[in-house]
Design a protein around this motif. Structure first.
Motif, mmCIF file in Angstrom:
data_model
loop_
_atom_site.group_PDB
_atom_site.id
_atom_site.type_symbol
_atom_site.label_atom_id
_atom_site.label_comp_id
_atom_site.label_asym_id
_atom_site.label_seq_id
_atom_site.Cartn_x
_atom_site.Cartn_y
_atom_site.Cartn_z
ATOM 1 N N SER A 1 4.001 94.908 66.113
ATOM 2 C CA SER A 1 2.844 95.745 66.405
ATOM 3 C C SER A 1 3.069 96.378 67.764
ATOM 4 O O SER A 1 3.022 95.687 68.772
ATOM 5 N N ALA B 1 -2.686 93.908 67.863
ATOM 6 C CA ALA B 1 -3.187 94.079 66.503
ATOM 7 C C ALA B 1 -3.782 92.794 65.925
ATOM 8 O O ALA B 1 -4.479 92.822 64.925
ATOM 9 N N VAL C 1 -9.643 94.448 63.047
ATOM 10 C CA VAL C 1 -10.048 95.650 62.309
ATOM 11 C C VAL C 1 -11.200 96.315 63.054
ATOM 12 O O VAL C 1 -12.158 95.648 63.455
ATOM 13 N N ALA D 1 -6.057 97.661 62.115
ATOM 14 C CA ALA D 1 -6.454 98.617 61.069
ATOM 15 C C ALA D 1 -7.787 99.257 61.464
ATOM 16 O O ALA D 1 -8.601 98.649 62.152
ATOM 17 N N LYS E 1 -1.538 103.171 62.856
ATOM 18 C CA LYS E 1 -0.726 103.309 61.647
ATOM 19 C C LYS E 1 -1.525 103.020 60.374
ATOM 20 O O LYS E 1 -1.350 103.664 59.355
ATOM 21 N N HIS E 2 -2.410 102.025 60.456
ATOM 22 C CA HIS E 2 -3.133 101.608 59.251
ATOM 23 C C HIS E 2 -4.588 102.069 59.316
ATOM 24 O O HIS E 2 -5.425 101.419 59.947
ATOM 25 N N VAL E 3 -4.845 103.199 58.695
ATOM 26 C CA VAL E 3 -6.177 103.807 58.773
ATOM 27 C C VAL E 3 -6.709 104.082 57.373
ATOM 28 O O VAL E 3 -6.032 104.705 56.550
ATOM 29 N N THR F 1 -5.296 99.458 52.482
ATOM 30 C CA THR F 1 -4.966 99.575 53.908
ATOM 31 C C THR F 1 -4.813 98.193 54.554
ATOM 32 O O THR F 1 -3.873 97.952 55.306
ATOM 33 N N LEU F 2 -5.739 97.287 54.252
ATOM 34 C CA LEU F 2 -5.652 95.935 54.839
ATOM 35 C C LEU F 2 -4.397 95.214 54.339
ATOM 36 O O LEU F 2 -3.737 94.508 55.105
ATOM 37 N N LYS G 1 -1.574 96.578 53.505
ATOM 38 C CA LYS G 1 -0.392 97.139 54.197
ATOM 39 C C LYS G 1 -0.317 96.614 55.631
ATOM 40 O O LYS G 1 0.754 96.357 56.152
ATOM 41 N N ALA G 2 -1.480 96.483 56.271
ATOM 42 C CA ALA G 2 -1.497 96.033 57.664
ATOM 43 C C ALA G 2 -1.186 94.535 57.763
ATOM 44 O O ALA G 2 -0.706 94.065 58.782
ATOM 45 N N ASP G 3 -1.458 93.806 56.704
ATOM 46 C CA ASP G 3 -1.325 92.344 56.728
ATOM 47 C C ASP G 3 -0.861 91.851 55.352
ATOM 48 O O ASP G 3 -1.614 91.217 54.616
#
Length: 320
Positions: A27, A32, A41, A90, A111-113, A170-171, A173-175
Motif C-alpha cells: 500500500s 490502508a 474504508v 478503499a 486505487k480502490h474506488v 471493490t472491497l 480487490k482491495a482485500d
C-alpha cells in the motif's frame, strides 16, 4: 530438542525494515490498514457508509466523511479529511452529489474506488408542469448529478442492491484475502433489499392516490419503481425556494390528485412544507431521504427508516 539461537538486534532491525518495506510496497501510502489489520474504508455519506459496513463486516473500519445530521450536499472537507482519502484502503462514494468529495477523490489518487453513480443507471427526474417536462426549483448544480441526473439512487432498493454488488467487487480487490466473506455479506444484504422491494410493492399495491408532495425531489427513483408520482415543492435542491407559479400549480395538483399530505424531511427546514400544508389544509408527515441518520430519524438504520417511509406513504396514499 530444538536449540534456539539468539537473534541479534541488528538482524531484528533488518527484518523489521524489510517488513516495513514489504508493507509499504503493498500500500503506497502505508495507511490502508489499521494496526489490527482491518481495511480502512472511507465513505462519503450515510447510504455509502451503510453498504461499506454491511459488506465489509468485521474486516473493515469505516469512516464517514459526513457527520450525522449534516446536509450532505453542503459538506466541506477539512485538509485532514482530504489527506485521509489518500491513505485509505478503499473509497465508497456517489459522484455528483457532493462536489467537495468528488474533487478530493480525484486528487487522492486512490486505487480502490467504488462510485455508486457508475454502478447503476442514473436518470433525469422532472415534473410535468403545463405539459412540459422539467425539473422543478432553481436547479442548483450542487444537488444535480452529472448532466442533470438525479443522484438519489439509494432510495430504490433495487438500484441500491446493484450498487452493493459493485462495492463488493471493490472491497474484494482491495482485500482479496476476505473476498469470500465480502461475497457472503453482499448476498445476505441483497436478499434483504429484495425483501424490502417486495414489501414496498405489496404495501403500495392498493391505493386511492398515486401522487405525493414532498419538499425536495429525492424520491424520483422510488416513485418510478412503484408507479407513483412525486411532486416536489422545490426540485432537487433542498434549499431552493419555489416560485409563486409553482405554489399555484401545487394547489391545483393537490386538488386534482386528492393529495392528503405534504412531506418534509428530517434534515432540511420544514417551513415551506408546513406553510403549503397550512394553505391547502393538508396534513404534514416525514418522508426521509436517508441522507443521514440522527436522533430524529424514524429508525436506526437504512431498513428501519425505509419501512417508516413505506408506512408514511401508505397512510398518505390511502393504501388499503
Amino acid at each position: 530438542m530444538n536449540i534456539r539461537r539468539p537473534i541479534s538486534t541488528a538482524t531484528l532491525a533488518g527484518v523489521s525494515v524489510l517488513g516495513l518495506l514489504a508493507l509499504s510496497a503493498c500500500s503506497p501510502s502505508g495507511g490502508a490498514r489499521t494496526e489490527d489489520g482491518k481495511l480502512k474504508v472511507t465513505a462519503s455519506f450515510y447510504p455509502m457508509e451503510f453498504l461499506a459496513r454491511q459488506i465489509g463486516g468485521k474486516h473493515v473500519e469505516v469512516t464517514d466523511l459526513t457527520k450525522p445530521g449534516v446536509e450532505p450536499h453542503d459538506l466541506e472537507l477539512s485538509p485532514k479529511q482530504t489527506a485521509q482519502l489518500g491513505e485509505t484502503g478503499a473509497i465508497v462514494y456517489l459522484k455528483g452529489l457532493q462536489p467537495a468529495v468528488d474533487e478530493a477523490v480525484e486528487q487522492s489518487g486512490a486505487k480502490h474506488v467504488a462510485d455508486a453513480a457508475a454502478l447503476t443507471s442514473l436518470e433525469t427526474h422532472g415534473t410535468e408542469v403545463d405539459g412540459h417536462h422539467h425539473t422543478t426549483g432553481d436547479n442548483h448544480s450542487h444537488s444535480e448529478s452529472e448532466g442533470g441526473k438525479d443522484p438519489h439512487i439509494w432510495l430504490d432498493p433495487v438500484k441500491y442492491a446493484e450498487v452493493a454488488k459493485g462495492v463488493n467487487k471493490t472491497l474484494a480487490k482491495a482485500d482479496p484475502k476476505h473476498k469470500a466473506d465480502y461475497q457472503k455479506n453482499t448476498d445476505a444484504l441483497v436478499k434483504k433489499l429484495d425483501g424490502l422491494n417486495t414489501e414496498f410493492k405489496n404495501g403500495l399495491k392498493k391505493r386511492s392516490s398515486d401522487t405525493f408532495l414532498t419538499t425536495h425531489a429525492a424520491f424520483g427513483y422510488l416513485a418510478e419503481r412503484y408507479g407513483l408520482t412525486e411532486e416536489a415543492i422545490s426540485g432537487l435542491d433542498p434549499e431552493s425556494e419555489p416560485s409563486a407559479k409553482r405554489i399555484k400549480d401545487l394547489h391545483t395538483l393537490a386538488k386534482e390528485h386528492h393529495v392528503s399530505t405534504v412531506f418534509f424531511e428530517t434534515i432540511a427546514n420544514p417551513a415551506t412544507a408546513k406553510a403549503l400544508a397550512g394553505d391547502l389544509h393538508l396534513k404534514t408527515d416525514v418522508l426521509d431521504p436517508l441522507e443521514g441518520i440522527n436522533a430524529k430519524s424514524r429508525g436506526t438504520d437504512y431498513f428501519g427508516v425505509q419501512r417508516a417511509n413505506l408506512a408514511a406513504l401508505q397512510k398518505a396514499l390511502g393504501s388499503k
